[in-house]
Design a protein around this motif. Structure first.
Motif, PDB file in Angstrom:
ATOM      1  N   MET A   1      34.870  36.187  38.860  1.00 17.25           N
ATOM      2  CA  MET A   1      33.819  36.953  38.216  1.00 17.25           C
ATOM      3  C   MET A   1      34.285  38.406  38.119  1.00 17.25           C
ATOM      4  SD  MET A   1      30.738  36.861  36.878  1.00 17.25           S
ATOM      5  CE  MET A   1      30.279  35.214  37.287  1.00 17.25           C
ATOM      6  N   LYS A   2      33.974  39.052  36.990  1.00 15.20           N
ATOM      7  CA  LYS A   2      34.359  40.448  36.781  1.00 15.20           C
ATOM      8  C   LYS A   2      33.131  41.357  36.827  1.00 15.20           C
ATOM      9  CE  LYS A   2      38.615  40.036  34.253  1.00 15.20           C
ATOM     10  NZ  LYS A   2      39.402  40.579  33.168  1.00 15.20           N
ATOM     11  N   CYS A   3      33.344  42.581  37.304  1.00 11.99           N
ATOM     12  CA  CYS A   3      32.295  43.595  37.352  1.00 11.99           C
ATOM     13  C   CYS A   3      31.956  44.017  35.929  1.00 11.99           C
ATOM     14  CB  CYS A   3      32.782  44.791  38.168  1.00 11.99           C
ATOM     15  SG  CYS A   3      31.638  46.180  38.219  1.00 11.99           S
ATOM     16  N   THR A   4      30.687  44.105  35.632  1.00 10.87           N
ATOM     17  CA  THR A   4      30.239  44.499  34.304  1.00 10.87           C
ATOM     18  C   THR A   4      30.598  45.960  34.005  1.00 10.87           C
ATOM     19  OG1 THR A   4      28.406  42.949  34.502  1.00 10.87           O
ATOM     20  CG2 THR A   4      28.213  44.617  32.806  1.00 10.87           C
ATOM     21  N   LEU A   5      30.641  46.802  35.018  1.00 11.65           N
ATOM     22  CA  LEU A   5      30.886  48.232  34.802  1.00 11.65           C
ATOM     23  C   LEU A   5      32.363  48.594  34.734  1.00 11.65           C
ATOM     24  CD1 LEU A   5      28.145  49.634  37.197  1.00 11.65           C
ATOM     25  CD2 LEU A   5      28.018  49.335  34.728  1.00 11.65           C
ATOM     26  N   CYS A   6      33.145  48.153  35.725  1.00 14.65           N
ATOM     27  CA  CYS A   6      34.555  48.561  35.767  1.00 14.65           C
ATOM     28  C   CYS A   6      35.511  47.449  35.335  1.00 14.65           C
ATOM     29  CB  CYS A   6      34.921  49.044  37.167  1.00 14.65           C
ATOM     30  SG  CYS A   6      34.948  47.750  38.428  1.00 14.65           S
ATOM     31  N   GLU A   7      35.015  46.272  35.129  1.00  9.59           N
ATOM     32  CA  GLU A   7      35.776  45.104  34.675  1.00  9.59           C
ATOM     33  C   GLU A   7      36.845  44.642  35.653  1.00  9.59           C
ATOM     34  OE1 GLU A   7      37.127  45.795  30.699  1.00  9.59           O
ATOM     35  OE2 GLU A   7      35.095  45.871  29.906  1.00  9.59           O
ATOM     36  N   ARG A   8      36.728  45.041  36.925  1.00  6.83           N
ATOM     37  CA  ARG A   8      37.635  44.523  37.955  1.00  6.83           C
ATOM     38  C   ARG A   8      37.050  43.226  38.494  1.00  6.83           C
ATOM     39  NH1 ARG A   8      38.946  49.941  41.461  1.00  6.83           N
ATOM     40  NH2 ARG A   8      39.807  51.104  39.717  1.00  6.83           N
TER      41      ARG A   8
ATOM     42  N   ILE B   1      35.584  40.673  41.119  1.00  6.60           N
ATOM     43  CA  ILE B   1      34.723  40.830  42.290  1.00  6.60           C
ATOM     44  C   ILE B   1      35.204  39.836  43.349  1.00  6.60           C
ATOM     45  CG2 ILE B   1      32.386  40.666  43.187  1.00  6.60           C
ATOM     46  CD1 ILE B   1      31.373  41.290  40.359  1.00  6.60           C
ATOM     47  N   ASP B   2      35.715  40.363  44.465  1.00  9.93           N
ATOM     48  CA  ASP B   2      36.174  39.515  45.558  1.00  9.93           C
ATOM     49  C   ASP B   2      34.973  38.915  46.280  1.00  9.93           C
ATOM     50  OD1 ASP B   2      38.791  40.213  44.990  1.00  9.93           O
ATOM     51  OD2 ASP B   2      38.758  41.911  46.380  1.00  9.93           O
ATOM     52  N   ASN B   3      35.087  37.681  46.684  1.00  8.71           N
ATOM     53  CA  ASN B   3      34.024  36.983  47.421  1.00  8.71           C
ATOM     54  C   ASN B   3      32.681  37.093  46.707  1.00  8.71           C
ATOM     55  OD1 ASN B   3      35.868  36.357  49.491  1.00  8.71           O
ATOM     56  ND2 ASN B   3      35.536  38.368  50.402  1.00  8.71           N
ATOM     57  N   TYR B   4      32.671  36.779  45.433  1.00  7.76           N
ATOM     58  CA  TYR B   4      31.452  36.898  44.617  1.00  7.76           C
ATOM     59  C   TYR B   4      30.324  36.056  45.190  1.00  7.76           C
ATOM     60  CZ  TYR B   4      28.210  36.541  40.743  1.00  7.76           C
ATOM     61  OH  TYR B   4      27.080  36.573  39.971  1.00  7.76           O
ATOM     62  N   ASN B   5      29.175  36.685  45.335  1.00  3.74           N
ATOM     63  CA  ASN B   5      27.965  36.014  45.779  1.00  3.74           C
ATOM     64  C   ASN B   5      26.834  36.554  44.917  1.00  3.74           C
ATOM     65  OD1 ASN B   5      25.596  35.190  47.042  1.00  3.74           O
ATOM     66  ND2 ASN B   5      26.452  35.410  49.090  1.00  3.74           N
ATOM     67  N   PRO B   6      26.174  35.711  44.111  1.00  6.32           N
ATOM     68  CA  PRO B   6      25.137  36.210  43.205  1.00  6.32           C
ATOM     69  C   PRO B   6      24.008  36.953  43.921  1.00  6.32           C
ATOM     70  CG  PRO B   6      25.435  33.829  42.929  1.00  6.32           C
ATOM     71  CD  PRO B   6      26.370  34.283  44.004  1.00  6.32           C
TER      72      PRO B   6
ATOM     73  N   ASP C   1      15.620  42.842  34.256  1.00  2.00           N
ATOM     74  CA  ASP C   1      14.386  42.164  33.865  1.00  2.00           C
ATOM     75  C   ASP C   1      14.737  40.727  33.510  1.00  2.00           C
ATOM     76  OD1 ASP C   1      15.415  42.222  31.245  1.00  2.00           O
ATOM     77  OD2 ASP C   1      14.206  43.941  30.657  1.00  2.00           O
ATOM     78  N   GLU C   2      13.809  40.008  32.894  1.00  2.43           N
ATOM     79  CA  GLU C   2      14.032  38.594  32.597  1.00  2.43           C
ATOM     80  C   GLU C   2      15.235  38.356  31.691  1.00  2.43           C
ATOM     81  OE1 GLU C   2      10.834  39.902  31.081  1.00  2.43           O
ATOM     82  OE2 GLU C   2      10.330  40.121  33.183  1.00  2.43           O
ATOM     83  N   LYS C   3      15.539  39.299  30.835  1.00  3.34           N
ATOM     84  CA  LYS C   3      16.598  39.118  29.836  1.00  3.34           C
ATOM     85  C   LYS C   3      17.894  39.850  30.158  1.00  3.34           C
ATOM     86  CE  LYS C   3      13.343  38.494  26.053  1.00  3.34           C
ATOM     87  NZ  LYS C   3      12.902  38.964  24.754  1.00  3.34           N
ATOM     88  N   HIS C   4      17.874  40.775  31.106  1.00  6.92           N
ATOM     89  CA  HIS C   4      19.042  41.612  31.364  1.00  6.92           C
ATOM     90  C   HIS C   4      19.450  41.539  32.836  1.00  6.92           C
ATOM     91  CE1 HIS C   4      17.078  43.411  27.815  1.00  6.92           C
ATOM     92  NE2 HIS C   4      18.330  43.537  27.406  1.00  6.92           N
ATOM     93  N   SER C   5      20.744  41.342  33.051  1.00  7.54           N
ATOM     94  CA  SER C   5      21.306  41.375  34.392  1.00  7.54           C
ATOM     95  C   SER C   5      22.773  41.770  34.293  1.00  7.54           C
ATOM     96  CB  SER C   5      21.157  40.024  35.078  1.00  7.54           C
ATOM     97  OG  SER C   5      21.926  39.057  34.417  1.00  7.54           O
ATOM     98  N   ALA C   6      23.344  42.159  35.434  1.00  8.27           N
ATOM     99  CA  ALA C   6      24.748  42.557  35.464  1.00  8.27           C
ATOM    100  C   ALA C   6      25.338  42.159  36.805  1.00  8.27           C
ATOM    101  CB  ALA C   6      24.870  44.063  35.266  1.00  8.27           C
ATOM    102  N   ASP C   7      26.613  41.808  36.796  1.00  7.92           N
ATOM    103  CA  ASP C   7      27.346  41.536  38.026  1.00  7.92           C
ATOM    104  C   ASP C   7      28.123  42.800  38.359  1.00  7.92           C
ATOM    105  OD1 ASP C   7      26.593  38.801  38.363  1.00  7.92           O
ATOM    106  OD2 ASP C   7      27.867  38.343  36.641  1.00  7.92           O
TER     107      ASP C   7
END
Length: 63
Positions: free
Chosen positions: A1-8, A10-15, A23-29
């Motif tokens: 999985m990649k970070c939405t902001l820096c595009e690096r 994400i180690d050990n990704y956990n949602p 909100d219901e329509k918008h999210s970011a990792d």
């Protein structure tokens, strides 16, 4: 999985820890590094709005 902001990657990704739901329509990792930067930015804004000694000591005054 990649970070939405820096595009690096994400180690050990956990949602539960990395997913920022706006909100219901918008999210970011977001990676831990970007989360830390966001909290520092937010802390500086709070230090200006609510100038307590603790906030000034932690984040300094923004001019």
């Amino acid at each position: 999985m990649k970070c939405t902001l820096c595009e690096r990657s994400i180690d050990n990704y956990n949602p539960e820890f990395h997913r920022f739901i706006i909100d219901e329509k918008h999210s970011a990792d977001i990676c831990g590094g970007c989360t830390d930067k966001f909290f520092k930015w937010q802390g500086k804004k709070f230090a200006v709005l609510f100038p307590t000694n603790v906030m000034k000591k932690r984040f300094g005054r923004e001019k």
